[in-house]
Design a protein around this motif. Structure first.
Motif, PDB file in Angstrom:
ATOM      1  N   ILE A  28       4.550 -13.065   1.738  1.00 36.66           N
ATOM      2  CA  ILE A  28       3.273 -13.658   1.331  1.00 36.66           C
ATOM      3  C   ILE A  28       2.965 -13.328  -0.132  1.00 36.66           C
ATOM      4  O   ILE A  28       2.544 -14.184  -0.909  1.00 36.66           O
ATOM      5  N   ASP A  35       0.820  -1.226   0.000  1.00 35.96           N
ATOM      6  CA  ASP A  35       0.000   0.000   0.000  1.00 35.96           C
ATOM      7  C   ASP A  35       0.849   1.268   0.000  1.00 35.96           C
ATOM      8  O   ASP A  35       0.577   2.200   0.762  1.00 35.96           O
ATOM      9  N   LEU A  36       1.895   1.298  -0.817  1.00 40.27           N
ATOM     10  CA  LEU A  36       2.751   2.483  -0.842  1.00 40.27           C
ATOM     11  C   LEU A  36       2.080   3.570  -1.678  1.00 40.27           C
ATOM     12  O   LEU A  36       2.378   3.749  -2.858  1.00 40.27           O
ATOM     13  N   ILE A  92       6.799  -5.872   9.501  1.00 36.06           N
ATOM     14  CA  ILE A  92       5.480  -6.300   9.003  1.00 36.06           C
ATOM     15  C   ILE A  92       5.497  -6.317   7.470  1.00 36.06           C
ATOM     16  O   ILE A  92       4.948  -7.214   6.835  1.00 36.06           O
ATOM     17  N   ASP A  93       6.196  -5.328   6.888  1.00 42.29           N
ATOM     18  CA  ASP A  93       6.325  -5.299   5.429  1.00 42.29           C
ATOM     19  C   ASP A  93       7.071  -6.540   4.918  1.00 42.29           C
ATOM     20  O   ASP A  93       6.745  -7.079   3.866  1.00 42.29           O
ATOM     21  N   LEU A 115       7.101  -9.528   6.200  1.00 42.58           N
ATOM     22  CA  LEU A 115       6.163 -10.655   6.211  1.00 42.58           C
ATOM     23  C   LEU A 115       5.152 -10.540   5.067  1.00 42.58           C
ATOM     24  O   LEU A 115       4.848 -11.515   4.370  1.00 42.58           O
ATOM     25  N   GLU A 116       4.649  -9.321   4.880  1.00 46.50           N
ATOM     26  CA  GLU A 116       3.647  -9.066   3.834  1.00 46.50           C
ATOM     27  C   GLU A 116       4.246  -9.360   2.451  1.00 46.50           C
ATOM     28  O   GLU A 116       3.599  -9.974   1.590  1.00 46.50           O
ATOM     29  N   GLY A 127      12.553   2.432   3.766  1.00 46.30           N
ATOM     30  CA  GLY A 127      12.099   2.546   5.158  1.00 46.30           C
ATOM     31  C   GLY A 127      11.047   1.534   5.569  1.00 46.30           C
ATOM     32  O   GLY A 127      10.243   1.783   6.470  1.00 46.30           O
ATOM     33  N   LEU A 128      11.040   0.375   4.927  1.00 45.26           N
ATOM     34  CA  LEU A 128      10.046  -0.653   5.265  1.00 45.26           C
ATOM     35  C   LEU A 128      10.363  -1.286   6.614  1.00 45.26           C
ATOM     36  O   LEU A 128      11.488  -1.216   7.095  1.00 45.26           O
ATOM     37  N   ASP A 129       9.350  -1.934   7.247  1.00 42.40           N
ATOM     38  CA  ASP A 129       9.557  -2.550   8.556  1.00 42.40           C
ATOM     39  C   ASP A 129       9.293  -4.057   8.519  1.00 42.40           C
ATOM     40  O   ASP A 129       9.083  -4.635   7.449  1.00 42.40           O
TER      41      ASP A 129
END
Lengths: 88, 224
Positions: A50, A17-18, A43-44, A46-47, A39-41
């Protein structure tokens, strides 16, 4: 290979969802995670795992020490996915 | 119970003639955080920011009847299709998602509470906020209520109650506006509007009452 990089960039933008980001905004070799890049984290991460599994049937093991390297940049991800697609 | 209201803000959706619903402006949230905000979180943060952006140590209470139910439905649909659950959706599906985001956004480490109490979630959430202020009158308490219509799959039509909106109140002992709240038991017909809308009516017009589940809530405004 450039086609694969573009595909990966589109996948990242869509899966994470960027808003307001275009493929041209993401450089091939900039770090995806942490400071100084996208700057992803976590949760990103893991996402993205998937999304890659869904699109390329890529099986990622959480314990794989290579993941950090594969997920470092668009170039690395493209190379990783390319080798998987060719092997399949 | 008396609630001293120093500031209040309401966010209401505007529906255009073609039926599209307006979204609150949350440009004060950095893009990497903003992309994770649901429509509920967007309206919650909008009114929270309006009420307390300059008060970094306010305690805060977030209340909602249905919370992030839309996210739960998304996850249930994924499960039904035997797909992997989205970690981003999962992490933001809890009732206190907006409260957590607000604390990150404001770097506010004060205690926070999330309340859901059926169709009286507004009233009980505000009661919690008022009691927190009473227990420590020095520190202001921010109260946020937001809700959305139940997803269609539940087959529960609550459109007539017009629940989709957000209300923010800053409770502070120095406030000039005081809202008196009393409740009584009776068997009146349940009100046709959301409880939060009845309360906004009190803010605008001076008094309002609201009935449900054998109970009447009455609010009256006094300006000192």
């Amino acid at each position: 290979m450039d086609a694969m990089k573009l595909e990966i960039k589109r996948l990242i933008i869509e899966a994470l969802d960027l808003e307001d980001t275009t493929p041209a905004d993401i450089s091939d070799d900039a770090p995806l995670f942490g400071d100084g890049g996208l700057g992803l984290d976590s949760i990103d991460a893991l996402e993205l795992g998937i999304a890659l599994r869904k699109k390329y049937q890529l099986q990622l093991e959480a314990s794989d020490a290579g993941n950090r390297e594969h997920f470092r940049s668009v170039s690395n991800l493209a190379r990783f996915v390319q080798s998987h697609v060719q092997a399949a | 119970m008396i609630f001293p209201v120093a500031r209040w803000f309401v966010w209401d959706p505007c529906i255009s003639p073609v039926g599209s619903v307006s979204a609150p402006d949350v440009s004060f949230v950095e893009p990497l955080l903003r992309r994770r905000l649901s429509s509920l979180a967007r309206m919650s943060l909008r009114v929270a920011y309006d009420c307390a952006h300059d008060i970094p140590n306010a305690r805060f209470v977030f209340a909602s009847q249905h919370g992030e139910l839309a996210r739960t439905v998304t996850m249930l649909e994924s499960l039904a299709e035997k797909e992997a659950l989205s970690p981003a959706v999962f992490s933001m599906s809890v009732l206190n998602a907006s409260a957590g985001l607000f604390s990150i956004l404001q770097k506010n480490v004060a205690p926070s509470t999330a309340i859901s109490a059926g169709c009286s979630s507004f009233g009980y959430g505000l009661l919690e906020a008022g009691l927190q202020l009473a227990s420590n009158p020095q520190l202001p308490v921010l109260f946020i209520y937001a809700d959305e219509s139940v997803p269609a799959v539940y087959g529960q039509d609550d459109q007539h109650r017009n629940v989709t909106h957000a209300v923010g109140l800053l409770l502070q002992t120095s406030a000039e506006m005081h809202i008196h709240c009393t409740t009584s038991s009776n068997n009146d017909i349940p009100s046709d509007e959301a409880q939060s809308r009845a309360f906004v009516r009190c803010l605008e017009q001076g008094h309002a009452d609201w009935h449900d589940a054998g109970k009447t809530w009455f609010w009256e405004k006094e300006c000192r």
